[in-house]
Design a protein around this motif. Structure first.
Motif, PDB file in Angstrom:
ATOM      1  N   ARG A 171      35.715  67.638  66.501  1.00 40.87           N
ATOM      2  CA  ARG A 171      35.789  68.339  65.409  1.00 40.87           C
ATOM      3  C   ARG A 171      36.690  67.516  64.323  1.00 40.87           C
ATOM      4  NH1 ARG A 171      37.627  72.124  62.621  1.00 40.87           N
ATOM      5  NH2 ARG A 171      39.176  72.995  64.266  1.00 40.87           N
ATOM      6  N   LEU A 172      37.944  67.043  64.981  1.00 41.71           N
ATOM      7  CA  LEU A 172      38.940  66.346  63.856  1.00 41.71           C
ATOM      8  C   LEU A 172      38.335  64.757  63.741  1.00 41.71           C
ATOM      9  CD1 LEU A 172      42.076  67.678  65.903  1.00 41.71           C
ATOM     10  CD2 LEU A 172      41.633  68.076  63.460  1.00 41.71           C
ATOM     11  N   LEU A 184      37.934  62.662  66.108  1.00 47.20           N
ATOM     12  CA  LEU A 184      38.577  61.594  67.255  1.00 47.20           C
ATOM     13  C   LEU A 184      37.503  61.711  68.478  1.00 47.20           C
ATOM     14  CD1 LEU A 184      42.302  62.970  66.596  1.00 47.20           C
ATOM     15  CD2 LEU A 184      41.416  60.896  65.936  1.00 47.20           C
ATOM     16  N   LYS A 191      44.781  57.838  63.407  1.00 42.72           N
ATOM     17  CA  LYS A 191      45.810  59.080  62.925  1.00 42.72           C
ATOM     18  C   LYS A 191      45.106  60.210  62.141  1.00 42.72           C
ATOM     19  CE  LYS A 191      50.512  58.518  63.831  1.00 42.72           C
ATOM     20  NZ  LYS A 191      51.120  57.181  63.566  1.00 42.72           N
ATOM     21  N   ARG A 192      45.145  61.506  62.407  1.00 45.27           N
ATOM     22  CA  ARG A 192      44.949  62.329  61.375  1.00 45.27           C
ATOM     23  C   ARG A 192      46.022  63.422  61.139  1.00 45.27           C
ATOM     24  NH1 ARG A 192      39.010  61.946  60.874  1.00 45.27           N
ATOM     25  NH2 ARG A 192      38.928  59.912  61.480  1.00 45.27           N
ATOM     26  N   ASP A 193      46.255  63.624  59.960  1.00 46.01           N
ATOM     27  CA  ASP A 193      47.311  64.537  59.495  1.00 46.01           C
ATOM     28  C   ASP A 193      47.089  66.000  59.950  1.00 46.01           C
ATOM     29  OD1 ASP A 193      48.724  62.508  58.335  1.00 46.01           O
ATOM     30  OD2 ASP A 193      47.965  62.945  56.195  1.00 46.01           O
ATOM     31  N   ALA A 228      46.595  66.932  62.808  1.00 46.28           N
ATOM     32  CA  ALA A 228      45.811  67.071  64.001  1.00 46.28           C
ATOM     33  C   ALA A 228      46.642  67.585  65.275  1.00 46.28           C
ATOM     34  CB  ALA A 228      45.233  65.849  64.546  1.00 46.28           C
ATOM     35  N   ALA A 237      43.345  62.047  72.887  1.00 47.34           N
ATOM     36  CA  ALA A 237      42.643  62.061  71.652  1.00 47.34           C
ATOM     37  C   ALA A 237      42.707  60.535  70.781  1.00 47.34           C
ATOM     38  CB  ALA A 237      43.101  63.101  70.811  1.00 47.34           C
ATOM     39  N   ALA A 240      47.338  71.389  64.943  1.00 50.66           N
ATOM     40  CA  ALA A 240      45.965  71.992  65.282  1.00 50.66           C
ATOM     41  C   ALA A 240      45.788  72.257  66.801  1.00 50.66           C
ATOM     42  CB  ALA A 240      44.929  71.464  64.530  1.00 50.66           C
ATOM     43  N   LEU A 241      46.045  71.146  67.258  1.00 57.00           N
ATOM     44  CA  LEU A 241      45.743  71.169  69.105  1.00 57.00           C
ATOM     45  C   LEU A 241      46.514  71.922  69.352  1.00 57.00           C
ATOM     46  CD1 LEU A 241      44.461  67.451  69.174  1.00 57.00           C
ATOM     47  CD2 LEU A 241      42.731  69.461  69.438  1.00 57.00           C
ATOM     48  N   GLU A 271      37.519  70.491  69.949  1.00 50.20           N
ATOM     49  CA  GLU A 271      38.535  70.430  68.831  1.00 50.20           C
ATOM     50  C   GLU A 271      38.800  69.070  68.315  1.00 50.20           C
ATOM     51  OE1 GLU A 271      39.640  73.001  66.747  1.00 50.20           O
ATOM     52  OE2 GLU A 271      37.725  73.525  67.642  1.00 50.20           O
ATOM     53  N   ILE A 272      38.922  68.162  69.431  1.00 49.49           N
ATOM     54  CA  ILE A 272      39.374  66.696  69.131  1.00 49.49           C
ATOM     55  C   ILE A 272      38.175  66.061  68.526  1.00 49.49           C
ATOM     56  CG2 ILE A 272      39.478  64.377  70.114  1.00 49.49           C
ATOM     57  CD1 ILE A 272      41.344  66.024  72.344  1.00 49.49           C
TER      58      ILE A 272
END
Ligand code: PEP
Ligand code: MN
Length: 337
Positions: free
Chosen positions: A23-24, A26, A45-47, A49, A41, A52-53, A20-21
């Protein structure tokens, strides 16, 4: 950010988090602790994220890593790291002592001093084969011949070999002979070199640059850790100040400060830190008292004849006396060396 897994999270759940990380966009780094696993991760920075995790199975919580260095931070790994190679054990309660001459000078010199420091209780042998000298006219080291002699000294004594690598293009060669690659103070911010030593998979002794802040020091360590190599030993070797009664100023608050901020082991080099043989033992003792995980000490069979740093080198007898003093302080604090 760090994803803290539940104590009973399965391997499959941990792997899922890494997927998942990634896929984001990272990078995921699994850190297995004694009680639970965390996944760091790393990246921009991802909004969304974190949210989601947080919903993934097996996750206890997701937290931002506040420190600019991530993998080096004690936020990511609470337990101290012990770095080990041959008999050298540094960190998590273990005190490692690296001793030997500033430079490898001859077969006789290095084999003799290896035996002498071993008898006094050192667990690794230091010796420069590639020497970073302030003047280009000073002795530059025996280079590959010096590395061969170090390997011979290891075969004779069992001591792990610690030696400096000055340039990226020498990493493969030095790694063939050494157990620990030393990155010198002058090279602390040589980022391509940090990546190369990281990729070698060898233990790295990273010296603090004489004008580097703690954040810069830890970010330099981060370059090595980011390659996937967890075996980094930090070394305080003194900084440049207005003071001139010592070669550098040796700030021992570095030791407890780093123990509060990073899980990486911290050793002290009172030889370069003071530049005076008579000051080395007291500062070595003080380093152990401050909680250092190890020492790196210059020892020469005949300091007066040393081709480099003789004035700060101890005789083998003085080194043995230093070990006796340090052991007493270590014992008083419930540690052994
Ligand atoms: C050394 O250890 O011999 C050395 C050159 O140290 P520094 O990089 O700390 O000056
Ligand atoms: Mn030196």
């Amino acid at each position: 950010m760090i994803v803290v897994m539940k104590p009973d999270a399965s391997l499959k759940q941990v792997d899922h988090i890494v997927t998942e990380i990634e896929r984001l966009g990272l990078r995921g780094h699994i850190i297995v602790g004694t009680e639970r696993t965390v996944v760091a991760a790393l990246g921009e920075k991802r909004d969304g994220a974190m949210q989601a995790l947080e919903t993934c199975p097996g996750v206890e919580k997701v937290m931002p890593i506040l420190a600019p260095y991530k993998m080096a931070s004690s936020e990511v790994k609470k337990e101290p790291t012990c770095v080990e190679v041959l008999n050298l054990k540094v960190g998590a309660g273990k005190i490692g002592v690296i001793a030997g001459p500033c430079s490898v000078e001859s077969r006789e010199q290095i084999l003799l001093v290896a035996q002498q420091v071993k008898e006094a209780g050192a667990t690794a042998l230091r010796g420069g084969a590639f020497k970073p000298r302030t003047s280009p006219y000073s002795f530059q080291g025996m280079k590959e011949k010096g590395l061969e002699l170090l390997a011979e000294a290891r075969a004779a004594t069992g001591l792990a070999i610690v030696t400096e690598v000055m340039a990226s293009e020498h990493v493969a060669m030095v790694a063939q002979y050494a157990d620990v690659l030393q990155v010198g103070a002058r090279n602390m911010q040589n980022y391509p070199l940090l990546e190369k030593v990281g990729e070698s998979g060898k233990v790295v002794l990273l010296k603090r640059g004489p004008s580097a802040t703690m954040d810069e020091f830890l970010l330099a360590a981060e370059y090595i850790l980011k390659t996937g190599n967890p075996n980094v030993i930090l070394c305080e070797r003194g900084i440049r100040t207005f003071e001139d009664h010592t070669r550098y100023t040796l700030p021992l608050a570095t030791v407890p400060y780093l123990h509060q901020t990073t899980h990486l082991p911290v050793v002290v080099d009172p030889s370069h830190g003071t530049g005076k043989a008579s000051l080395v033992a007291p500062m070595a003792v003080a380093s152990i008292a401050a909680g250092a995980d190890g020492l790196i000490i210059e020892v020469h069979p005949d300091p007066e004849k040393a081709v480099s740093d003789g004035y700060q080198s101890l005789t083998p007898a003085a080194f043995a006396a230093l070990m006796t003093e340090c052991r007493k302080v270590a014992a008083a604090l419930g540690r052994s060396m």
